[in-house]
Design a protein around this motif. Structure first.
Motif, PDB file in Angstrom:
ATOM      1  N   VAL A   1       0.836  -1.203   0.000  1.00 14.18           N
ATOM      2  CA  VAL A   1       0.000   0.000   0.000  1.00 14.18           C
ATOM      3  C   VAL A   1       0.874   1.258   0.000  1.00 14.18           C
ATOM      4  N   VAL A   2       1.926   1.271   0.810  1.00 16.42           N
ATOM      5  CA  VAL A   2       2.828   2.432   0.856  1.00 16.42           C
ATOM      6  C   VAL A   2       3.518   2.602  -0.496  1.00 16.42           C
ATOM      7  N   ALA A   3       3.939   1.523  -1.127  1.00 19.48           N
ATOM      8  CA  ALA A   3       4.591   1.609  -2.438  1.00 19.48           C
ATOM      9  C   ALA A   3       3.639   2.192  -3.477  1.00 19.48           C
ATOM     10  N   VAL A   4       2.383   1.768  -3.463  1.00 20.38           N
ATOM     11  CA  VAL A   4       1.409   2.290  -4.426  1.00 20.38           C
ATOM     12  C   VAL A   4       1.162   3.775  -4.173  1.00 20.38           C
ATOM     13  N   LEU A   5       1.042   4.179  -2.921  1.00 22.38           N
ATOM     14  CA  LEU A   5       0.846   5.595  -2.615  1.00 22.38           C
ATOM     15  C   LEU A   5       2.057   6.429  -3.035  1.00 22.38           C
ATOM     16  N   CYS A   6       3.245   5.889  -2.840  1.00 21.01           N
ATOM     17  CA  CYS A   6       4.454   6.589  -3.279  1.00 21.01           C
ATOM     18  C   CYS A   6       4.496   6.714  -4.799  1.00 21.01           C
ATOM     19  N   LEU A   7       4.077   5.665  -5.487  1.00 22.59           N
ATOM     20  CA  LEU A   7       4.026   5.723  -6.952  1.00 22.59           C
ATOM     21  C   LEU A   7       3.065   6.814  -7.426  1.00 22.59           C
ATOM     22  N   LEU A   8       1.903   6.881  -6.800  1.00 24.54           N
ATOM     23  CA  LEU A   8       0.934   7.906  -7.181  1.00 24.54           C
ATOM     24  C   LEU A   8       1.478   9.302  -6.904  1.00 24.54           C
ATOM     25  N   ALA A   9       2.181   9.473  -5.785  1.00 25.65           N
ATOM     26  CA  ALA A   9       2.780  10.773  -5.469  1.00 25.65           C
ATOM     27  C   ALA A   9       3.871  11.138  -6.478  1.00 25.65           C
ATOM     28  N   LEU A  10       4.693  10.171  -6.860  1.00 27.35           N
ATOM     29  CA  LEU A  10       5.739  10.441  -7.849  1.00 27.35           C
ATOM     30  C   LEU A  10       5.144  10.821  -9.198  1.00 27.35           C
ATOM     31  N   ILE A  11       4.128  10.081  -9.625  1.00 26.15           N
ATOM     32  CA  ILE A  11       3.492  10.375 -10.914  1.00 26.15           C
ATOM     33  C   ILE A  11       2.861  11.763 -10.872  1.00 26.15           C
ATOM     34  N   ALA A  12       2.173  12.089  -9.780  1.00 16.84           N
ATOM     35  CA  ALA A  12       1.541  13.411  -9.657  1.00 16.84           C
ATOM     36  C   ALA A  12       2.593  14.519  -9.674  1.00 16.84           C
ATOM     37  N   GLY A  13       3.713  14.302  -9.016  1.00 19.05           N
ATOM     38  CA  GLY A  13       4.775  15.305  -9.012  1.00 19.05           C
ATOM     39  C   GLY A  13       5.387  15.502 -10.382  1.00 19.05           C
ATOM     40  N   TYR A  14       5.646  14.413 -11.096  1.00 14.00           N
ATOM     41  CA  TYR A  14       6.224  14.525 -12.441  1.00 14.00           C
ATOM     42  C   TYR A  14       5.248  15.204 -13.400  1.00 14.00           C
ATOM     43  N   VAL A  15       3.974  14.866 -13.303  1.00 12.18           N
ATOM     44  CA  VAL A  15       2.978  15.492 -14.177  1.00 12.18           C
ATOM     45  C   VAL A  15       2.842  16.977 -13.857  1.00 12.18           C
ATOM     46  N   ALA A  16       2.848  17.331 -12.579  1.00  9.43           N
ATOM     47  CA  ALA A  16       2.760  18.750 -12.197  1.00  9.43           C
ATOM     48  C   ALA A  16       3.960  19.529 -12.728  1.00  9.43           C
ATOM     49  N   CYS A  17       5.129  18.938 -12.670  1.00  8.60           N
ATOM     50  CA  CYS A  17       6.323  19.601 -13.218  1.00  8.60           C
ATOM     51  C   CYS A  17       6.253  19.683 -14.736  1.00  8.60           C
ATOM     52  N   ALA A  18       5.760  18.639 -15.384  1.00 10.12           N
ATOM     53  CA  ALA A  18       5.666  18.639 -16.846  1.00 10.12           C
ATOM     54  C   ALA A  18       4.645  19.657 -17.339  1.00 10.12           C
ATOM     55  N   ARG A  19       3.596  19.869 -16.581  1.00 12.76           N
ATOM     56  CA  ARG A  19       2.570  20.839 -16.972  1.00 12.76           C
ATOM     57  C   ARG A  19       2.955  22.265 -16.620  1.00 12.76           C
ATOM     58  N   GLY A  20       4.070  22.435 -15.914  1.00 12.07           N
ATOM     59  CA  GLY A  20       4.546  23.767 -15.578  1.00 12.07           C
ATOM     60  C   GLY A  20       3.978  24.316 -14.283  1.00 12.07           C
ATOM     61  N   ARG A  21       3.274  23.522 -13.537  1.00  9.08           N
ATOM     62  CA  ARG A  21       2.707  23.989 -12.257  1.00  9.08           C
ATOM     63  C   ARG A  21       3.776  24.044 -11.165  1.00  9.08           C
ATOM     64  N   LEU A  22       4.757  23.179 -11.271  1.00 12.02           N
ATOM     65  CA  LEU A  22       5.883  23.141 -10.336  1.00 12.02           C
ATOM     66  C   LEU A  22       7.170  23.072 -11.144  1.00 12.02           C
ATOM     67  N   THR A  23       8.275  23.338 -10.475  1.00  7.14           N
ATOM     68  CA  THR A  23       9.583  23.064 -11.049  1.00  7.14           C
ATOM     69  C   THR A  23      10.294  22.128 -10.084  1.00  7.14           C
ATOM     70  N   LEU A  24      11.390  21.556 -10.536  1.00 11.44           N
ATOM     71  CA  LEU A  24      12.133  20.655  -9.663  1.00 11.44           C
ATOM     72  C   LEU A  24      12.749  21.398  -8.484  1.00 11.44           C
ATOM     73  N   ARG A  25      12.885  22.707  -8.587  1.00 12.34           N
ATOM     74  CA  ARG A  25      13.487  23.505  -7.519  1.00 12.34           C
ATOM     75  C   ARG A  25      12.465  24.234  -6.656  1.00 12.34           C
ATOM     76  N   THR A  26      11.176  23.994  -6.852  1.00 12.40           N
ATOM     77  CA  THR A  26      10.143  24.611  -6.025  1.00 12.40           C
ATOM     78  C   THR A  26      10.213  24.049  -4.607  1.00 12.40           C
ATOM     79  N   ARG A  27      10.251  24.906  -3.622  1.00 13.71           N
ATOM     80  CA  ARG A  27      10.312  24.482  -2.218  1.00 13.71           C
ATOM     81  C   ARG A  27       8.953  23.925  -1.790  1.00 13.71           C
ATOM     82  N   LEU A  28       8.967  22.740  -1.171  1.00 13.09           N
ATOM     83  CA  LEU A  28       7.726  22.113  -0.715  1.00 13.09           C
ATOM     84  C   LEU A  28       7.634  22.081   0.803  1.00 13.09           C
ATOM     85  N   LEU A  29       8.587  21.423   1.412  1.00  9.42           N
ATOM     86  CA  LEU A  29       8.564  21.219   2.861  1.00  9.42           C
ATOM     87  C   LEU A  29       9.812  21.850   3.477  1.00  9.42           C
TER      88      LEU A  29
END
Length: 182
Positions: A100-128
């Protein structure tokens, strides 16, 4: 008794233009079409001659790589989940928790990559706090790989998550701010 003509004369075509010679210096419709087509080609050639700036090319390449990372992560996730469903009978409570943790991590990674690809985030955007998107995705990827490796299934699909991360690591290094030479 008059017989009808076996071959009647062809009726004039209403779309056919009359056979009149154009005056010198004027163009017909077909010549105008040819000239318009060559004008469009000249315009397309002039557009292709104008090249993009290096920054625009770099951003387009980074966005393409980020889309590729999201698809590769999704594909690795499909293989990981497929391996988990094939060997689910040998799972205990901790293995299910890891799945379950692996699947949730996969979904988080995919969401992060898509957000960066769409220009909503960059790899250098501060999160935490001091952690940016890339550093956070690294932590999430490490957790996903560990949970995928601990589940009793094929380890190769969990290790396949390292490839999209390696691409983002490379892109993260490309986007470094340049320091002036001393």
């Amino acid at each position: 008794m008059a017989q009808s003509d076996p071959e009647p004369e062809p009726a004039p075509d209403p779309e056919a233009a009359p056979a009149v010679e154009p005056e010198p210096g004027t163009t017909t419709e077909s010549e105008a079409d040819v000239n318009a087509d060559s004008g469009d080609e000249a315009k397309a050639d002039s557009d292709s001659e104008v090249e993009e700036s290096p920054e625009a090319k770099q951003q387009r390449t980074i966005h393409r790589f980020l889309w590729t990372c999201s698809w590769l992560t999704a594909l690795a996730g499909v293989f990981l989940i497929s391996g988990m469903t094939q060997s689910h009978r040998s799972y205990n409570g901790f293995a299910w928790l890891g799945a379950v943790v692996a699947v949730l991590c996969l979904l988080a990674l995919i969401a992060g990559y898509v957000a960066c690809a769409r220009g909503r985030l960059t790899l250098r955007t501060r999160l935490l706090g001091p952690l940016d998107v890339f550093q956070t995705s690294t932590l999430v990827m490490v957790v996903a790989v560990i949970c995928g490796l601990l589940a009793p299934s094929s380890n190769s699909s969990a290790l396949a998550l390292l490839f999209p991360w390696a691409l983002t690591y490379w892109m993260y290094g490309l986007d470094r701010t340049k320091t002036p030479a001393s």
